[in-house]
Design a protein around this motif. Structure first.
Motif, PDB file in Angstrom:
ATOM      1  N   CYS A 239       0.836  -1.204   0.000  1.00 26.24           N
ATOM      2  CA  CYS A 239       0.000   0.000   0.000  1.00 26.24           C
ATOM      3  C   CYS A 239       0.868   1.251   0.000  1.00 26.24           C
ATOM      4  CB  CYS A 239      -0.929  -0.004   1.213  1.00 26.24           C
ATOM      5  SG  CYS A 239      -2.262  -1.211   1.108  1.00 26.24           S
ATOM      6  N   GLN A 256      -5.041   0.375  -3.346  1.00 31.18           N
ATOM      7  CA  GLN A 256      -4.524  -0.031  -2.045  1.00 31.18           C
ATOM      8  C   GLN A 256      -5.364  -1.167  -1.454  1.00 31.18           C
ATOM      9  OE1 GLN A 256      -4.330   3.880  -0.074  1.00 31.18           O
ATOM     10  NE2 GLN A 256      -2.104   3.634  -0.009  1.00 31.18           N
ATOM     11  N   SER A 257      -6.667  -1.060  -1.594  1.00 32.74           N
ATOM     12  CA  SER A 257      -7.554  -2.120  -1.114  1.00 32.74           C
ATOM     13  C   SER A 257      -7.293  -3.424  -1.868  1.00 32.74           C
ATOM     14  CB  SER A 257      -9.013  -1.704  -1.280  1.00 32.74           C
ATOM     15  OG  SER A 257      -9.895  -2.743  -0.904  1.00 32.74           O
ATOM     16  N   ARG A 260      -4.035  -5.045  -0.726  1.00 31.74           N
ATOM     17  CA  ARG A 260      -4.170  -5.746   0.554  1.00 31.74           C
ATOM     18  C   ARG A 260      -4.712  -7.161   0.327  1.00 31.74           C
ATOM     19  NH1 ARG A 260      -3.656  -2.540   5.021  1.00 31.74           N
ATOM     20  NH2 ARG A 260      -3.797  -0.281   4.680  1.00 31.74           N
TER      21      ARG A 260
END
Length: 280
Positions: A239, A256-257, A260
């Protein structure tokens, strides 16, 4: 079609070469870019008949993959799955079955799309690119070849083959997220290659695709994989890479999600492959 050459050897190709000539491999990207048409006076060389650009074998400690090998051939090869599982992963999820039957690994790299699936795993696997031209051959890294929608090949150069270290001690994996799991362009992808030692991952190489011009190496993610709490550290490092690569972009929260989720999934996949390989 006027201006079309169909050589059967590299010698024939370079004998027929003239400045400005385009090289046509599987054609899946070329047809879209050119709308299936040649401009007046254009010259194209169909390189699909050149035997020197084909083949998958282990030679001199390297896995050799000819640039004209298709995605279907890569995923279906036991040798590729043994020494370059991440590349086999990427080949399997690229486009439709019809596209995979035509699209070539050399063409995918040379097309230099930021969303391409094969550059990240090739880079993570430490692949060398062998480049041929009328002047001879040279080697380069994948990172040296791929830019934003443009490769760094000089006039008259083509990708001949890829050389990947044939190392049984390394495991690798590739995952991507698109609008669907298959038949979609990557919105984000990640490739990892590493050694498994005492439950941790040493000498890791981690590359993330679609963050800017080309696949990016993430040193922080590589260090995270060697830590005891890598499952928590890896997502944070990825991220952070996204935040540096695309600051302020509207797509940053989504990527970023996605990173993850990919980080969590790739840890599971690496672990499963380590167990299958008998690594501790």
């Amino acid at each position: 079609m006027s201006g079309l050459e169909r050589p059967c050897t590299l010698e024939e190709l370079f004998s027929a070469y003239r400045p400005g000539m385009e090289f046509l491999a599987g054609g899946t990207d070329w047809i879209i870019k050119n709308h299936g048409k040649l401009a007046p006076g254009a010259a194209v060389a169909d390189i699909s008949r050149i035997a020197e650009l084909r083949g998958i074998s282990v030679e001199g400690g390297y896995l050799r993959i000819g640039a004209m090998e298709t995605m279907t051939a890569l995923h279906g090869s036991d040798i590729v799955r043994r020494y370059a599982a991440a590349l086999a992963d990427a080949a399997y999820v690229m486009g439709s079955e019809q596209i995979r039957n035509r699209a070539t690994v050399g063409g995918n790299v040379a097309n230099a799309s930021p969303a391409a699936d094969t550059p990240a795993p090739l880079a993570a696997l430490g692949a060398a690119v062998v480049i041929a031209s009328p002047c001879g051959e040279r080697r380069a890294s994948v990172e040296e070849i791929v830019g934003r929608n443009k490769n760094s090949l000089s006039e008259g150069e083509i990708i001949k083959e890829f050389l990947i270290p044939a190392d049984d001690g390394r495991i690798s994996a590739f995952l991507k997220i698109g609008s669907r799991s298959q038949v979609s362009i990557s919105r984000i992808n990640i490739a990892v290659s590493a050694r498994r030692e005492n439950g941790l991952y040493k000498e890791a190489r981690v590359y993330v695709g679609t963050l800017g011009a080309a696949a990016r190496r993430c040193a922080g993610a590589e260090a995270a994989l060697a830590a005891s709490d890598f499952a928590q550290k890896l997502p944070e490092e990825l991220c952070g890479l996204a935040a540096k690569a695309i600051p302020g972009r509207s797509t940053l929260p989504y990527k970023q999600s996605a990173l993850r989720a990919l980080a969590q999934d790739i840890c599971v996949l690496l672990g499963r492959r380590a167990e299958e390989a008998g690594c501790r």
